[in-house]
Write an enzyme that holds these catalytic residues in place. Structure first.
Site, PDB file in Angstrom:
ATOM      1  N   ARG A  39      57.757 -81.672  64.174  1.00 16.37           N
ATOM      2  CA  ARG A  39      58.250 -83.064  64.577  1.00 16.37           C
ATOM      3  C   ARG A  39      58.834 -82.956  65.879  1.00 16.37           C
ATOM      4  NH1 ARG A  39      62.938 -82.075  60.559  1.00 16.37           N
ATOM      5  NH2 ARG A  39      62.642 -82.264  58.689  1.00 16.37           N
ATOM      6  N   CYS A  40      58.090 -84.272  66.755  1.00 11.69           N
ATOM      7  CA  CYS A  40      58.224 -84.044  67.943  1.00 11.69           C
ATOM      8  C   CYS A  40      59.810 -84.731  67.836  1.00 11.69           C
ATOM      9  CB  CYS A  40      57.420 -85.773  68.142  1.00 11.69           C
ATOM     10  SG  CYS A  40      57.879 -87.338  67.619  1.00 11.69           S
ATOM     11  N   THR A  41      60.882 -85.250  66.839  1.00 16.18           N
ATOM     12  CA  THR A  41      62.099 -84.855  67.094  1.00 16.18           C
ATOM     13  C   THR A  41      62.609 -83.945  66.681  1.00 16.18           C
ATOM     14  OG1 THR A  41      62.083 -86.484  64.939  1.00 16.18           O
ATOM     15  CG2 THR A  41      62.140 -87.333  66.991  1.00 16.18           C
TER      16      THR A  41
END
Length: 517
Positions: free
Chosen positions: A285-287
């Protein structure tokens, strides 16, 4: 069953260049999900020209009616929730429970924006002159070219498509080339919901072809807005390209997201948050959590608990109850293997019974299923990370989490910001003072308190700063500014020319006035 799919332009399937790409199930590599016919540069440009022709009539459709189309799309996605979630799991390997949550995010986004068709408010503004009225209006941008990644292959595209269409724009969408079946499925759901043919087109292409097509479409004046979710490196190139045309793209890029644990934190809660942040969706995930920054007073205890939790986590078949399944594709698996080379001699590796690929010769204790069938990787904790390490500065897209030590909140903040990314951050503490000092000084666009670095809701702004984006925001009412332009209008009915700043009534005041004692 393997499906044959192609780009959809003006409602028609377009075969493209003759080149094809096989999309494989990353959990069962023998399962070919789809054979996708890839587009060339010319087809991308044609899709943008088709969108330009269709956009004017769509913009003339009353916004509340466009909202009803979004409502219909939401209901169709809801009715197809389980099959769409199964396709997410099959094509990108996301655990089925997470896939259901991803599809729910589309539904939530539609539910939020269906009412915005009745709330695309402008303003009436007082004039400084009599017999004159001032107004502001939101106008659609025009044609939006949207390019998305495949780690959230349907939810993130919906963050773009739903508000862009609601605001009266036409959209050309290029999904990740490794998730073409999901691109096809989501596009067909939007079209079935009432989005006119030509207002939404799907272009299946590789990255180089897409960039060349976008460059030509911008040169031809066919694109008014670009939205991109992906790596910082590609985001820079798209930002440069758009800048040549005085356009500001919506960029949602990578992250190296910190999670700070202070001495007063609930350590079990912090471990739970770090486990999901760092290893959910295989860290893709980008997060996803990049580095835990643990205060020296609790560092060793936190690390021991975190190691136990990661070792006990179920990993394997994404259709079963697991923390994570395979890497999204062979490309991501190979990149992850390269990032393991960032480990240095002063680091300690924890979290599993091996590192790298999970195989019969390099097994993961408790693995769920047969690792030989897919692209499975061991979870890896890298302890002893410092600000000088490359693994601290690099976005490592996969199941790897660093752990660093800090002496106080000031050092924690320095470590949280020092790599230049600014997407998401988390802090575990019971101190309001620490929370607000961290909030004030951390560079992240999103902050969680006693929660994971991941977990966006459909009605809050999503986006980052620095290497993580250009300050643009998705979701909630904030994304409307990406897909509309403000227009100001003045209406003078005085019957004679009134000049702003000149024909303004004077205020008669007595600046020398004083009250008597």
């Amino acid at each position: 069953m393997t499906r044959s799919i192609a780009s959809l332009v003006g409602g028609r399937a377009r075969p493209g260049t003759g080149d094809t790409l096989a999309s494989r199930n990353p959990a069962q590599l023998g399962d070919v999900v789809a054979e996708a016919a890839l587009a060339d540069r010319a087809l991308f440009v044609e899709a943008c020209a088709t969108a330009r022709e269709a956009q004017r009539d769509w913009a003339a459709t009353p916004a509340p009616v466009r909202g009803r189309v979004i409502a219909a799309v939401g209901r169709l996605v809801e009715a197809n929730k389980e099959p769409l979630a199964r396709l997410v799991t099959r094509e990108v390997g996301k655990p089925y429970a997470e896939s259901l949550g991803e599809v729910q995010e589309i539904i939530d986004t539609c539910d939020f924006f269906l009412g915005e068709g009745r709330r695309l408010y402008g303003q009436t503004v007082p004039s400084e002159m009599p017999d004159k009225q001032l107004f502001t209006f939101r106008n659609p941008v025009g044609v939006a070219a949207i390019i998305t990644a495949g780690n959230f292959p349907v939810a993130v595209p919906a963050w773009y498509l739903v508000p862009a269409l609601l605001c009266g724009n036409a959209v050309v969408w290029k999904p990740a080339e490794y998730a073409p079946a999901l691109g096809d499925a989501l596009t067909r759901l939007f079209l079935a919901g009432g989005v006119p043919e030509g207002v939404l087109s799907l272009v299946l292409a590789d990255g180089a072809t897409t960039f060349a097509g976008l460059e030509a479409a911008l040169e031809g004046g066919l694109v008014d807005k670009v939205g991109f979710t992906g790596s910082t490196e590609v985001g820079r190139r798209i930002g440069e390209l758009c800048g040549r045309h005085l356009q500001s793209p919506c960029l949602e890029l990578g992250g190296k997201n910190p999670l700070v644990v202070l001495p007063d934190a609930d350590l079990d809660l912090a471990v739970e948050g770090a486990l999901f942040s760092g290893f959910g969706t295989a860290g893709q995930r980008c997060t996803s959590l990049g580095t835990v920054i643990a205060h020296e007073a609790i560092h060793d205890e936190f690390l021991a608990r975190f190691d136990r939790a990661v070792r006990a986590a179920a990993i394997g078949d994404p259709m079963r109850d697991v923390l994570y399944g395979p890497m999204i594709s062979e490309r991501f698996a190979e990149r992850f293997d390269g990032w393991l080379e960032l480990v240095e001699g002063h680091h300690t590796l924890l979290g599993s019974t091996g590192i790298g690929a999970i195989t019969a010769d390099n097994p993961r204790e408790g693995f769920v299923g047969d690792p030989a069938t897919g692209l499975y990787r061991h979870p890896t904790i890298v302890a002893g990370v410092t600000a000088k390490d490359e693994v601290y500065r690099t976005e490592t897209f996969g199941p790897i989490v660093g752990v660093a030590r800090c002496a106080d909140l000031d050092e924690a903040i320095d470590l949280a910001n020092g790599h230049g990314y600014g997407l998401s951050a988390a802090i575990y503490t019971t101190s309001p003072t620490a929370v607000f000092r961290f909030r004030q000084r951390v560079s992240a666009g999103m902050l969680s308190v006693n929660n994971s670095t991941s977990g966006a809701e459909a009605h809050l702004p999503f986006g980052g700063n620095g290497k993580s984006g250009n300050g643009s925001r998705q979701s909630g009412v904030w994304v409307l500014d990406q897909f509309t332009r403000w227009q100001a209008m003045n209406w003078d009915y005085a019957g004679h020319l009134q000049k702003a700043q000149m024909d303004v009534a004077e205020v008669r005041a007595d600046p020398a006035f004083r009250l008597e004692d």
